[in-house]
Write a protein that holds these residues in place. Sequence first.
Motif, PDB file in Angstrom:
ATOM      1  N   VAL A  86       0.827  -1.201   0.000  1.00 15.33           N
ATOM      2  CA  VAL A  86       0.000   0.000   0.000  1.00 15.33           C
ATOM      3  C   VAL A  86       0.867   1.259   0.000  1.00 15.33           C
ATOM      4  CG1 VAL A  86      -0.266   0.238   2.516  1.00 15.33           C
ATOM      5  CG2 VAL A  86      -2.088   1.027   0.996  1.00 15.33           C
ATOM      6  N   THR A  87       2.027   1.218   0.647  1.00 14.16           N
ATOM      7  CA  THR A  87       2.911   2.380   0.656  1.00 14.16           C
ATOM      8  C   THR A  87       3.504   2.625  -0.729  1.00 14.16           C
ATOM      9  OG1 THR A  87       3.499   1.950   2.965  1.00 14.16           O
ATOM     10  CG2 THR A  87       4.931   3.433   1.738  1.00 14.16           C
ATOM     11  N   ALA A  88       3.955   1.560  -1.378  1.00 10.46           N
ATOM     12  CA  ALA A  88       4.547   1.701  -2.712  1.00 10.46           C
ATOM     13  C   ALA A  88       3.555   2.309  -3.690  1.00 10.46           C
ATOM     14  CB  ALA A  88       5.022   0.342  -3.216  1.00 10.46           C
ATOM     15  N   ILE A  89       2.282   1.960  -3.558  1.00 17.83           N
ATOM     16  CA  ILE A  89       1.272   2.464  -4.493  1.00 17.83           C
ATOM     17  C   ILE A  89       0.807   3.860  -4.095  1.00 17.83           C
ATOM     18  CG2 ILE A  89      -1.072   2.088  -5.365  1.00 17.83           C
ATOM     19  CD1 ILE A  89      -0.507  -0.929  -5.124  1.00 17.83           C
ATOM     20  N   GLU A  90       0.512   4.071  -2.836  1.00 10.76           N
ATOM     21  CA  GLU A  90      -0.032   5.365  -2.409  1.00 10.76           C
ATOM     22  C   GLU A  90       1.036   6.465  -2.375  1.00 10.76           C
ATOM     23  OE1 GLU A  90      -3.045   6.107  -2.106  1.00 10.76           O
ATOM     24  OE2 GLU A  90      -4.070   4.172  -1.935  1.00 10.76           O
ATOM     25  N   GLN A  91       2.241   6.128  -1.944  1.00 13.37           N
ATOM     26  CA  GLN A  91       3.315   7.116  -1.833  1.00 13.37           C
ATOM     27  C   GLN A  91       4.225   7.134  -3.058  1.00 13.37           C
ATOM     28  OE1 GLN A  91       3.964   9.336   0.788  1.00 13.37           O
ATOM     29  NE2 GLN A  91       1.973   8.772   1.630  1.00 13.37           N
ATOM     30  N   GLU A  92       4.062   6.132  -3.930  1.00 12.40           N
ATOM     31  CA  GLU A  92       4.867   6.023  -5.154  1.00 12.40           C
ATOM     32  C   GLU A  92       6.363   6.059  -4.845  1.00 12.40           C
ATOM     33  OE1 GLU A  92       3.511   9.095  -7.766  1.00 12.40           O
ATOM     34  OE2 GLU A  92       1.622   8.075  -8.225  1.00 12.40           O
ATOM     35  N   SER A  93       6.758   5.340  -3.819  1.00 16.69           N
ATOM     36  CA  SER A  93       8.165   5.298  -3.414  1.00 16.69           C
ATOM     37  C   SER A  93       8.487   3.919  -2.867  1.00 16.69           C
ATOM     38  CB  SER A  93       8.467   6.358  -2.346  1.00 16.69           C
ATOM     39  OG  SER A  93       9.759   6.173  -1.809  1.00 16.69           O
ATOM     40  N   LEU A  94       9.306   3.145  -3.620  1.00 18.77           N
ATOM     41  CA  LEU A  94       9.712   1.835  -3.148  1.00 18.77           C
ATOM     42  C   LEU A  94      10.660   1.956  -1.952  1.00 18.77           C
ATOM     43  CD1 LEU A  94      10.296  -0.093  -6.497  1.00 18.77           C
ATOM     44  CD2 LEU A  94       8.531  -0.544  -4.770  1.00 18.77           C
ATOM     45  N   ALA A  95      11.476   3.017  -1.961  1.00 18.82           N
ATOM     46  CA  ALA A  95      12.414   3.205  -0.852  1.00 18.82           C
ATOM     47  C   ALA A  95      11.659   3.421   0.457  1.00 18.82           C
ATOM     48  CB  ALA A  95      13.324   4.393  -1.137  1.00 18.82           C
ATOM     49  N   LEU A  96      10.656   4.300   0.442  1.00 21.69           N
ATOM     50  CA  LEU A  96       9.855   4.543   1.641  1.00 21.69           C
ATOM     51  C   LEU A  96       9.083   3.292   2.029  1.00 21.69           C
ATOM     52  CD1 LEU A  96       8.809   6.445   3.821  1.00 21.69           C
ATOM     53  CD2 LEU A  96       7.026   7.197   2.218  1.00 21.69           C
ATOM     54  N   ILE A 145      -9.105  -5.702  -5.740  1.00 21.35           N
ATOM     55  CA  ILE A 145      -9.979  -4.727  -5.077  1.00 21.35           C
ATOM     56  C   ILE A 145      -9.308  -3.365  -4.997  1.00 21.35           C
ATOM     57  CG2 ILE A 145     -11.272  -4.193  -2.972  1.00 21.35           C
ATOM     58  CD1 ILE A 145     -11.481  -7.164  -2.415  1.00 21.35           C
ATOM     59  N   ALA A 146      -8.315  -3.241  -4.110  1.00 27.13           N
ATOM     60  CA  ALA A 146      -7.613  -1.964  -3.941  1.00 27.13           C
ATOM     61  C   ALA A 146      -6.413  -2.203  -3.040  1.00 27.13           C
ATOM     62  CB  ALA A 146      -8.548  -0.921  -3.302  1.00 27.13           C
ATOM     63  N   TRP A 172      -5.628  -0.907  -0.289  1.00 30.43           N
ATOM     64  CA  TRP A 172      -5.943  -0.901   1.136  1.00 30.43           C
ATOM     65  C   TRP A 172      -6.618  -2.191   1.598  1.00 30.43           C
ATOM     66  CZ3 TRP A 172     -11.054  -1.884   1.436  1.00 30.43           C
ATOM     67  CH2 TRP A 172     -11.863  -1.444   0.382  1.00 30.43           C
ATOM     68  N   ALA A 173      -7.100  -2.995   0.645  1.00 29.53           N
ATOM     69  CA  ALA A 173      -7.907  -4.169   0.980  1.00 29.53           C
ATOM     70  C   ALA A 173      -7.187  -5.188   1.865  1.00 29.53           C
ATOM     71  CB  ALA A 173      -8.425  -4.828  -0.297  1.00 29.53           C
ATOM     72  N   PRO A 174      -5.889  -5.497   1.624  1.00 25.87           N
ATOM     73  CA  PRO A 174      -5.244  -6.511   2.475  1.00 25.87           C
ATOM     74  C   PRO A 174      -5.217  -6.134   3.956  1.00 25.87           C
ATOM     75  CG  PRO A 174      -3.962  -6.163   0.484  1.00 25.87           C
ATOM     76  CD  PRO A 174      -5.023  -5.112   0.492  1.00 25.87           C
ATOM     77  N   LEU A 175      -4.828  -4.887   4.265  1.00 23.83           N
ATOM     78  CA  LEU A 175      -4.785  -4.487   5.668  1.00 23.83           C
ATOM     79  C   LEU A 175      -6.182  -4.369   6.257  1.00 23.83           C
ATOM     80  CD1 LEU A 175      -1.866  -1.883   5.793  1.00 23.83           C
ATOM     81  CD2 LEU A 175      -1.863  -4.283   6.499  1.00 23.83           C
ATOM     82  N   ALA A 176      -7.162  -4.009   5.430  1.00 23.52           N
ATOM     83  CA  ALA A 176      -8.541  -3.949   5.909  1.00 23.52           C
ATOM     84  C   ALA A 176      -9.044  -5.351   6.268  1.00 23.52           C
ATOM     85  CB  ALA A 176      -9.432  -3.309   4.854  1.00 23.52           C
ATOM     86  N   LEU A 177      -8.762  -6.321   5.382  1.00 23.71           N
ATOM     87  CA  LEU A 177      -9.160  -7.698   5.678  1.00 23.71           C
ATOM     88  C   LEU A 177      -8.425  -8.212   6.911  1.00 23.71           C
ATOM     89  CD1 LEU A 177     -10.609 -10.346   4.964  1.00 23.71           C
ATOM     90  CD2 LEU A 177      -8.624 -10.932   3.555  1.00 23.71           C
ATOM     91  N   SER A 178      -7.158  -7.855   7.010  1.00 27.58           N
ATOM     92  CA  SER A 178      -6.380  -8.263   8.173  1.00 27.58           C
ATOM     93  C   SER A 178      -7.013  -7.757   9.469  1.00 27.58           C
ATOM     94  CB  SER A 178      -4.947  -7.723   8.044  1.00 27.58           C
ATOM     95  OG  SER A 178      -4.189  -8.026   9.181  1.00 27.58           O
ATOM     96  N   ALA A 179      -7.494  -6.514   9.455  1.00 27.89           N
ATOM     97  CA  ALA A 179      -8.145  -5.953  10.642  1.00 27.89           C
ATOM     98  C   ALA A 179      -9.430  -6.708  10.961  1.00 27.89           C
ATOM     99  CB  ALA A 179      -8.439  -4.473  10.424  1.00 27.89           C
TER     100      ALA A 179
END
Length: 419
Positions: free
Chosen positions: A44-54, A180-181, A183-190
């Motif tokens: 989700v970070t790589a997609i939302e922040q567009e940064s593999l390093a972050l 789906i999106a 965010w879906a994996p962390l949402a399902l995890s919750a």
Amino acid sequence: MMTTPTTTPRLFRMLARTVGAPYFPLAFVGRLPFAMMIVGVLTVTAIEQESLALAGVLAASAGLGTASLGPLSGSFADRFGQRRVLLVLAVSSALAAAGFLVLVRLDLPAAALIASAAVLGATTPQVAPFSRTRLVGAVSSIPRTESARAQSVVMSYESMADEASFVLGPVLVGALSAGIAPWAPLALSAVVTLTVVITFAVHPTATLMRADPDDRPAGSRTPVRALVTAELALLVLAMIAVGGIFGSVLTGLTALLQHLGAVEQTGLLYGAMSVGAIAIAIALMAMPAGVSLSLRWLAGSAMAVAGVAALTTTEELAFVALALFIAGCGVGASLVALFSLGASVAPSDRTNTVLVTLQSSLVVGQAVLTATSGLIAESMGATAVFGVGAALAIVLLGLAFAYRLVVPTGVGTRGGSHR
């Protein structure tokens, strides 16, 4: 008259009568949030922040957050019982996941995202070591003559379940992100945490510990300082090395396949390592208890050295898959032995503390090496990263030799032979 050793299927039936057959799928599904968490943060970070390093930094932060609070949660479980600790963690983890998903979409300083990822990692319940503790407690209901073999079967099963969850977890993350999106994996995890993990928390097996917190006289608990021994230190260092092997091999494999233009096969090929670990865990269930735990660790680490070292010599994918399978067998055998030794040496009222500490040490090694191996791969290539993994496997082998030298025969064992 000589008695016939109890077969593995019969041992499982005896355990199932103690914990209930539904316990096993419940404990397995309860592991998935932990197995999905780091990869979910990365994706989700790589997609939302567009940064593999972050994304790599936040994934490592989540792993280190898990490792930092893990031993503390184990200590609390030994003091107050698993049920209360897991209930608090489950609610906290769901809130942390929701908070992270909100923050990662905002234009915030990296420090804020790092802190949020660390909180998510710290609160994600580690069902696996808690399950190990429960099943070790259940072994006490099995005849004493079979307790050593029963504990070996328990640890083999738990390692097999761990590997299966860490195969399924990333697959679910990929499928949900694509279908789906992000965010879906962390949402399902919750959702799983609030349902399955809470069900696991209140399951009757929560009191299946070798020493029930409510049954101990005040002031009778084993002090934490009693756990600071050379034996446990060697086990912790070994777990860090195993985690480092996992992290470096995954990063090196990703770099290699990226170089070959086949990065989409990373998950499939990495699965060969998990298949090896699962296969050896099944094989160890049938191994006689007379084969000592330290000898299994020694043999497993030697196999890990051979498998990981072979990865530095080729780019042929079929050979890479075979080397990963061999490495998986070696690492899997070592993990079963290390967790078994941990359960064996832990004071009866500190089993949660010891097993969660070992699990957390595994995560520390994986998180640190995943982050640092990326830098090595960018500057020196996949072969150098595999070389790091091979060096860690040699360290694991050296620790196995050291353990056999440091720990006297039979000292501190509970139902299993060290040597």
